[in-house]
Design a protein around this motif. Structure first.
Motif, PDB file in Angstrom:
ATOM      1  N   ASP A  11       0.812  -1.214   0.000  1.00 32.45           N
ATOM      2  CA  ASP A  11       0.000   0.000   0.000  1.00 32.45           C
ATOM      3  C   ASP A  11       0.849   1.270   0.000  1.00 32.45           C
ATOM      4  N   ALA A  12       2.141   1.133  -0.238  1.00 33.08           N
ATOM      5  CA  ALA A  12       3.023   2.309  -0.265  1.00 33.08           C
ATOM      6  C   ALA A  12       2.680   3.192  -1.458  1.00 33.08           C
ATOM      7  N   MET A  13       2.803   4.496  -1.265  1.00 30.86           N
ATOM      8  CA  MET A  13       2.520   5.436  -2.336  1.00 30.86           C
ATOM      9  C   MET A  13       3.655   5.428  -3.361  1.00 30.86           C
ATOM     10  N   CYS A  14       3.290   5.716  -4.611  1.00 27.39           N
ATOM     11  CA  CYS A  14       4.275   5.912  -5.687  1.00 27.39           C
ATOM     12  C   CYS A  14       5.251   4.742  -5.788  1.00 27.39           C
ATOM     13  N   HIS A  15       4.728   3.551  -5.994  1.00 24.84           N
ATOM     14  CA  HIS A  15       5.613   2.418  -6.212  1.00 24.84           C
ATOM     15  C   HIS A  15       5.193   1.685  -7.481  1.00 24.84           C
ATOM     16  N   VAL A  16       6.117   0.910  -8.025  1.00 23.32           N
ATOM     17  CA  VAL A  16       5.870   0.143  -9.239  1.00 23.32           C
ATOM     18  C   VAL A  16       6.145  -1.330  -8.947  1.00 23.32           C
ATOM     19  N   LYS A  17       5.299  -2.188  -9.493  1.00 24.80           N
ATOM     20  CA  LYS A  17       5.534  -3.627  -9.399  1.00 24.80           C
ATOM     21  C   LYS A  17       6.377  -4.026 -10.603  1.00 24.80           C
ATOM     22  N   MET A  18       7.613  -4.429 -10.348  1.00 22.04           N
ATOM     23  CA  MET A  18       8.542  -4.767 -11.413  1.00 22.04           C
ATOM     24  C   MET A  18       8.512  -6.278 -11.656  1.00 22.04           C
ATOM     25  N   VAL A  19       8.204  -6.657 -12.885  1.00 26.97           N
ATOM     26  CA  VAL A  19       8.182  -8.068 -13.276  1.00 26.97           C
ATOM     27  C   VAL A  19       9.416  -8.330 -14.135  1.00 26.97           C
ATOM     28  N   LEU A  20      10.313  -9.158 -13.642  1.00 28.70           N
ATOM     29  CA  LEU A  20      11.545  -9.477 -14.362  1.00 28.70           C
ATOM     30  C   LEU A  20      11.416 -10.859 -14.990  1.00 28.70           C
ATOM     31  N   ARG A  21      11.581 -10.914 -16.306  1.00 26.00           N
ATOM     32  CA  ARG A  21      11.505 -12.174 -17.045  1.00 26.00           C
ATOM     33  C   ARG A  21      12.918 -12.700 -17.275  1.00 26.00           C
ATOM     34  N   MET A  22      13.159 -13.934 -16.787  1.00 28.66           N
ATOM     35  CA  MET A  22      14.471 -14.557 -16.905  1.00 28.66           C
ATOM     36  C   MET A  22      14.301 -15.976 -17.436  1.00 28.66           C
ATOM     37  N   PRO A  23      15.387 -16.599 -17.889  1.00 29.98           N
ATOM     38  CA  PRO A  23      15.273 -17.968 -18.415  1.00 29.98           C
ATOM     39  C   PRO A  23      14.667 -18.952 -17.423  1.00 29.98           C
ATOM     40  N   ASP A  24      14.850 -18.711 -16.118  1.00 28.96           N
ATOM     41  CA  ASP A  24      14.307 -19.648 -15.135  1.00 28.96           C
ATOM     42  C   ASP A  24      12.887 -19.302 -14.711  1.00 28.96           C
TER      43      ASP A  24
END
Length: 215
Positions: A11-24
């Protein structure tokens, strides 16, 4: 690099959910908009056990490459400040050309210096195809992120039709199945376009009235 910083609360303000795509597979973590790109590279280091300078982060549609030289810039500065961002983690292959090769090419870097290992290239191709694969060949016209959504008749057949995409969206945090089915119908199952639409719509609502958007 420094140790991995604490992850912001959901619920923190001004944050982004980062999705990192890797071989695993896929890895997610939240970052503040004010965080430097260095914090994302630190997360990559924690996942791979390798130095961050050996990697680059790549966004698609349009393609943008974020290298180690940008680690001191904030995510806000780099435009990575929507509700959710998806980046491919690519290994940078460094090679030193022979002196003869340098002379023959007038100092130009050989074409294969930035070529990715086969395993990484194949994994990235599979992930991109999976994200953007259409359920049929019909091309749906593009719509603006804030365009009103016209009612679409939904049924058990439609949910079965988009079951794989709906499961992917659930994993990414977009759990409003009714809305997801409507957008999937509009984009004919092109998952990357659906995710971008939902992310932009959520960011627009958040910035306009501060309300929480239920996906």
């Amino acid at each position: 690099m420094a140790s991995l910083a604490l992850e912001p609360a959901p619920d923190a303000m001004c944050h982004v959910k980062m999705v990192l795509r890797m071989p695993d597979g896929q890895h997610t973590r939240r970052f503040l908009h004010s965080s430097q790109l260095e914090s994302v590279f630190e997360f990559v280091e924690a996942l791979t056990g390798d130095e961050a300078r050996h990697f680059q982060l790549v966004a698609t549609y349009p393609r943008r490459v974020f290298g180690f030289e940008s680690v001191k810039k904030s995510l806000q500065e780099l435009g990575l400040n929507t509700r959710q961002e998806t980046l491919f983690v690519e290994r940078v292959v460094e090679s030193v050309p022979d002196i003869d090769e340098i002379e023959e090419s007038d100092g130009e870097t050989p074409d294969d210096c930035n070529e990715l290992p086969d395993a990484w290239k194949v994994a990235r191709q599979i992930l991109e195809k999976r994200l953007d694969e259409s359920m049929n060949s019909t091309i749906s016209p593009a719509i603006h992120a804030m365009e009103p959504i016209m009612p679409v008749a939904q049924s058990a057949d439609q949910e079965m039709k988009w079951q794989a995409q709906l499961n992917e969206l659930d994993e990414m945090g977009f759990s409003n199945r009714s809305l997801n089915i409507e957008i999937l119908e509009r984009y004919q199952g092109r998952l990357l376009r659906v995710v971008n639409f939902l992310s932009e719509m959520g960011a627009a609502f958040d910035s306009s009235n501060g309300a929480t958007v239920e996906y």
